[in-house]
Motif scaffolding. Structure first.
Motif, PDB file in Angstrom:
ATOM      1  N   LEU A  26       0.829  -1.211   0.000  1.00  0.00           N
ATOM      2  CA  LEU A  26       0.000   0.000   0.000  1.00  0.00           C
ATOM      3  C   LEU A  26       0.861   1.258   0.000  1.00  0.00           C
ATOM      4  O   LEU A  26       0.635   2.181  -0.789  1.00  0.00           O
ATOM      5  CB  LEU A  26      -0.924  -0.016   1.220  1.00  0.00           C
ATOM      6  N   GLN A  27       1.868   1.282   0.862  1.00  0.00           N
ATOM      7  CA  GLN A  27       2.753   2.448   0.921  1.00  0.00           C
ATOM      8  C   GLN A  27       3.489   2.632  -0.394  1.00  0.00           C
ATOM      9  O   GLN A  27       3.617   3.741  -0.899  1.00  0.00           O
ATOM     10  CB  GLN A  27       3.787   2.273   2.037  1.00  0.00           C
ATOM     11  N   VAL A  28       3.986   1.545  -0.954  1.00  0.00           N
ATOM     12  CA  VAL A  28       4.754   1.635  -2.199  1.00  0.00           C
ATOM     13  C   VAL A  28       3.865   2.136  -3.334  1.00  0.00           C
ATOM     14  O   VAL A  28       4.242   3.015  -4.110  1.00  0.00           O
ATOM     15  CB  VAL A  28       5.396   0.274  -2.544  1.00  0.00           C
ATOM     16  N   LEU A  29       2.642   1.606  -3.419  1.00  0.00           N
ATOM     17  CA  LEU A  29       1.743   2.033  -4.495  1.00  0.00           C
ATOM     18  C   LEU A  29       1.383   3.505  -4.356  1.00  0.00           C
ATOM     19  O   LEU A  29       1.473   4.285  -5.306  1.00  0.00           O
ATOM     20  CB  LEU A  29       0.473   1.175  -4.486  1.00  0.00           C
ATOM     21  N   ARG A  30       0.991   3.905  -3.158  1.00  0.00           N
ATOM     22  CA  ARG A  30       0.521   5.276  -2.951  1.00  0.00           C
ATOM     23  C   ARG A  30       1.661   6.278  -2.947  1.00  0.00           C
ATOM     24  O   ARG A  30       1.561   7.342  -3.554  1.00  0.00           O
ATOM     25  CB  ARG A  30      -0.228   5.388  -1.618  1.00  0.00           C
ATOM     26  N   GLU A  31       2.742   5.943  -2.233  1.00  0.00           N
ATOM     27  CA  GLU A  31       3.764   6.947  -1.962  1.00  0.00           C
ATOM     28  C   GLU A  31       4.924   6.888  -2.941  1.00  0.00           C
ATOM     29  O   GLU A  31       5.443   7.917  -3.335  1.00  0.00           O
ATOM     30  CB  GLU A  31       4.262   6.789  -0.510  1.00  0.00           C
ATOM     31  N   ASP A  32       5.341   5.680  -3.328  1.00  0.00           N
ATOM     32  CA  ASP A  32       6.482   5.597  -4.250  1.00  0.00           C
ATOM     33  C   ASP A  32       6.040   5.663  -5.706  1.00  0.00           C
ATOM     34  O   ASP A  32       6.748   6.187  -6.553  1.00  0.00           O
ATOM     35  CB  ASP A  32       7.261   4.296  -4.015  1.00  0.00           C
ATOM     36  N   LEU A  33       4.873   5.115  -6.002  1.00  0.00           N
ATOM     37  CA  LEU A  33       4.399   5.118  -7.396  1.00  0.00           C
ATOM     38  C   LEU A  33       3.282   6.114  -7.632  1.00  0.00           C
ATOM     39  O   LEU A  33       2.706   6.173  -8.711  1.00  0.00           O
ATOM     40  CB  LEU A  33       3.932   3.697  -7.786  1.00  0.00           C
ATOM     41  N   ALA A  34       2.941   6.887  -6.600  1.00  0.00           N
ATOM     42  CA  ALA A  34       1.916   7.946  -6.700  1.00  0.00           C
ATOM     43  C   ALA A  34       0.578   7.409  -7.181  1.00  0.00           C
ATOM     44  O   ALA A  34      -0.199   8.123  -7.821  1.00  0.00           O
ATOM     45  CB  ALA A  34       2.398   9.077  -7.610  1.00  0.00           C
ATOM     46  N   MET A  35       0.280   6.123  -6.893  1.00  0.00           N
ATOM     47  CA  MET A  35      -1.008   5.574  -7.322  1.00  0.00           C
ATOM     48  C   MET A  35      -2.007   5.770  -6.187  1.00  0.00           C
ATOM     49  O   MET A  35      -2.332   4.836  -5.448  1.00  0.00           O
ATOM     50  CB  MET A  35      -0.849   4.102  -7.691  1.00  0.00           C
ATOM     51  N   THR A  36      -2.468   7.002  -6.059  1.00  0.00           N
ATOM     52  CA  THR A  36      -3.347   7.305  -4.934  1.00  0.00           C
ATOM     53  C   THR A  36      -4.766   6.837  -5.162  1.00  0.00           C
ATOM     54  O   THR A  36      -5.647   7.081  -4.340  1.00  0.00           O
ATOM     55  CB  THR A  36      -3.318   8.819  -4.641  1.00  0.00           C
ATOM     56  N   ASP A  37      -5.011   6.139  -6.234  1.00  0.00           N
ATOM     57  CA  ASP A  37      -6.326   5.499  -6.393  1.00  0.00           C
ATOM     58  C   ASP A  37      -6.446   4.317  -5.448  1.00  0.00           C
ATOM     59  O   ASP A  37      -7.552   3.806  -5.238  1.00  0.00           O
ATOM     60  CB  ASP A  37      -6.545   5.039  -7.847  1.00  0.00           C
ATOM     61  N   VAL A  38      -5.336   3.850  -4.885  1.00  0.00           N
ATOM     62  CA  VAL A  38      -5.394   2.807  -3.858  1.00  0.00           C
ATOM     63  C   VAL A  38      -5.456   3.515  -2.516  1.00  0.00           C
ATOM     64  O   VAL A  38      -4.628   4.375  -2.224  1.00  0.00           O
ATOM     65  CB  VAL A  38      -4.146   1.894  -3.914  1.00  0.00           C
ATOM     66  N   LYS A  39      -6.485   3.187  -1.709  1.00  0.00           N
ATOM     67  CA  LYS A  39      -6.761   3.993  -0.510  1.00  0.00           C
ATOM     68  C   LYS A  39      -6.271   3.340   0.782  1.00  0.00           C
ATOM     69  O   LYS A  39      -6.306   2.118   0.930  1.00  0.00           O
ATOM     70  CB  LYS A  39      -8.276   4.244  -0.390  1.00  0.00           C
ATOM     71  N   TYR A  40      -5.838   4.164   1.710  1.00  0.00           N
ATOM     72  CA  TYR A  40      -5.522   3.711   3.072  1.00  0.00           C
ATOM     73  C   TYR A  40      -6.751   3.960   3.930  1.00  0.00           C
ATOM     74  O   TYR A  40      -7.173   5.091   4.094  1.00  0.00           O
ATOM     75  CB  TYR A  40      -4.323   4.484   3.626  1.00  0.00           C
ATOM     76  N   GLY A  41      -7.347   2.904   4.485  1.00  0.00           N
ATOM     77  CA  GLY A  41      -8.536   3.071   5.319  1.00  0.00           C
ATOM     78  C   GLY A  41      -8.200   2.838   6.773  1.00  0.00           C
ATOM     79  O   GLY A  41      -8.181   3.738   7.589  1.00  0.00           O
ATOM     80  N   CYS A  42      -7.891   1.571   7.118  1.00  0.00           N
ATOM     81  CA  CYS A  42      -7.644   1.230   8.512  1.00  0.00           C
ATOM     82  C   CYS A  42      -6.219   0.765   8.738  1.00  0.00           C
ATOM     83  O   CYS A  42      -5.724   0.798   9.855  1.00  0.00           O
ATOM     84  CB  CYS A  42      -8.625   0.155   8.977  1.00  0.00           C
TER      85      CYS A  42
END
Lengths: 161, 290
Positions: A26-42
């Motif tokens: 999740l961190q790699v997708l959102r933060e390293d690859l800027a794929m913020t369509d994947v969400k952090y919920g809990c």
């Protein structure tokens, strides 16, 4: 090792990265690859917002996946459902049925629906509600989400129920 | 609440069992062994620290479910709950485990989490733990000196503590071959679908006509580990299932369990509900023979 070189195929695009071993997918997708369509919920595997599809249409939780162990995997996020500028029938159904309010559960919900319909093409309402377990929505009360899944199922079957 | 940043650790990713066991010889005392990671990562997000995490994911051929009518059912360390859900053999012959798997967590966690991992977590509310205690499983542990088999009755020593030594890997759980007339069932009471069980129970017994024999009754979340209801088992051994016997069951259970109040439920609720729950599990197992 504390760092790892990995290759991720995200929406058919190859990415080569060096990641600390304690980073989640999740961190790699959102933060390293800027794929913020994947969400952090809990961050604890209970809400389903971080759902991605792996190796085809198997839904997993990216918050409970270590990026180092996803080396070589093919990952689909909601942004990868669109083909040649055309939305996936499930995406379109969510829009048509008004099944999106804040939108935060939507990426996970849509991907879960894609994987669910791949296994059960003509589900009953009860089967849909059961199939979506693990993806929580705080806004809609699920009614329109269920309708969207039903519509997507119909469209997928070419109009057959 | 869980933090999005996991504590730092060193990762060990062995490509084979020998390599894994060598790593555990050197680092086992400071290592957490990881199968699916659905328990471990949640624990780490809440502060659990280990110097090393050893992943089993690159060791080939650990995800098997093999049914041998003579030897029994063998479930490998990396076999997921989804694989159990899809197994017709388990659904038919080891129904309690199938029922435990299909209601556990979510489709996503079932794709990631493993049966053996649930046993190693050694939580008293473990669903697979409860089913496998009733079915009478055996955990196969591999170390550098060789392999040993620990019956599930001897596997959990205390809350979160198992008989696995730090230089061993639990590679498999084995379920005994199914004898004629053997039935089993599992039920959990949860607040929502994803919740850990407030209380769960499983039963496995031979049904000859209407008579119980060789009953194994397991119950969870009412003691530091999942436990057998040995007193209740002797109360019903050889008896026919009727309302009197079912009432005897309810009475016997309350003296065998020691539930506590916790975040999920109260001692009073668990005490009150345990009898009817086990009764219903037994009735479900009887109905499953059709």
């Amino acid at each position: 090792m504390k760092k790892c070189s990995i290759t991720l195929y995200v929406n058919d695009k190859k990415h080569s990265l060096d990641v600390p071993v304690n980073r989640t997918l999740l961190q790699v997708l959102r933060e390293d690859l800027a794929m913020t369509d994947v969400k952090y919920g809990c961050g604890a595997g209970e809400c389903g917002a971080c759902t991605v599809l792996i190796d085809g249409d198997t839904p997993i939780l990216s918050c409970l996946t270590l990026a180092a162990l996803a080396d070589g995997k093919h990952i689909t996020t909601v942004a990868g459902l669109e083909k040649d500028g055309k939305l996936h029938p499930v995406q379109q159904a969510f829009i048509d049925e008004g099944a999106i309010q804040c939108g935060y559960c939507t990426p996970g919900m849509v991907l879960k629906t894609v994987s669910f319909l791949a296994k059960n093409a003509a589900p009953t309402e009860e089967e849909i509600r059961k199939g979506l377990e693990g993806n929580i929505c705080r806004c809609t009360g699920y009614e329109k989400i269920v309708k969207a899944v039903q519509q997507a199922a119909i469209k997928k079957e070419g109009g057959k129920v | 609440m869980s933090s999005r940043v996991l504590p730092e650790f060193e990762m060990l990713i062995p490509k084979g069992m020998d390599e894994a066991l060598t790593m555990l010889r050197d680092y086992g005392e400071r290592s957490a062994v990881m199968a699916g990671g659905t328990d471990l990562l949640v624990m780490m997000g809440s502060g659990f620290k280990a110097d090393f995490v050893l992943s089993l994911s690159r060791i080939p051929d650990l995800d098997y479910i093999i049914d041998d009518p003579g030897e029994g059912l063998r479930i490998g360390a990396m076999a997921t709950l989804s694989q159990v859900c899809e197994s017709q053999v388990i659904k038919k012959k080891y129904r309690a485990l199938w029922e435990a798997a299909v209601q556990n967590g979510s489709p996503q966690t079932r794709n990631m989490g493993t049966v053996v991992g649930n046993l190693l977590r050694a939580s008293p509310s473990g669903d697979c733990c409860c089913a496998i205690l009733a079915l009478g499983g055996t955990v196969i542990l591999k170390g550098r000196e060789g392999t040993r088999a620990v019956p599930i009755d001897e596997f959990w020593l205390d809350y979160g503590v198992t008989a696995r030594k730090t230089d061993e890997i639990a590679v498999e759980v084995k379920l005994p071959p199914v004898e004629k007339g053997m039935v089993s069932a599992f039920k959990a009471l949860t607040r929502t679908t994803l919740d850990l069980a407030k209380i769960n129970a499983a039963a496995c017994f031979q049904l000859s006509g209407k008579k119980f024999t060789k009953a194994r009754l397991a119950i969870g979340a009412v003691a530091p580990t999942t436990i057998r209801l040995k007193k209740t088992e002797t109360v019903i051994e050889g008896k026919e299932i009727d309302d009197t016997v079912l009432a005897e069951i309810e009475k016997a259970i309350s003296s065998e369990i020691s539930p506590i109040d916790d975040v999920r439920s109260t001692a009073e609720y668990r005490q009150k509900v345990s009898g009817p729950l086990v009764k219903r599990v037994i009735q479900a197992a009887c109905n499953g023979l059709d």
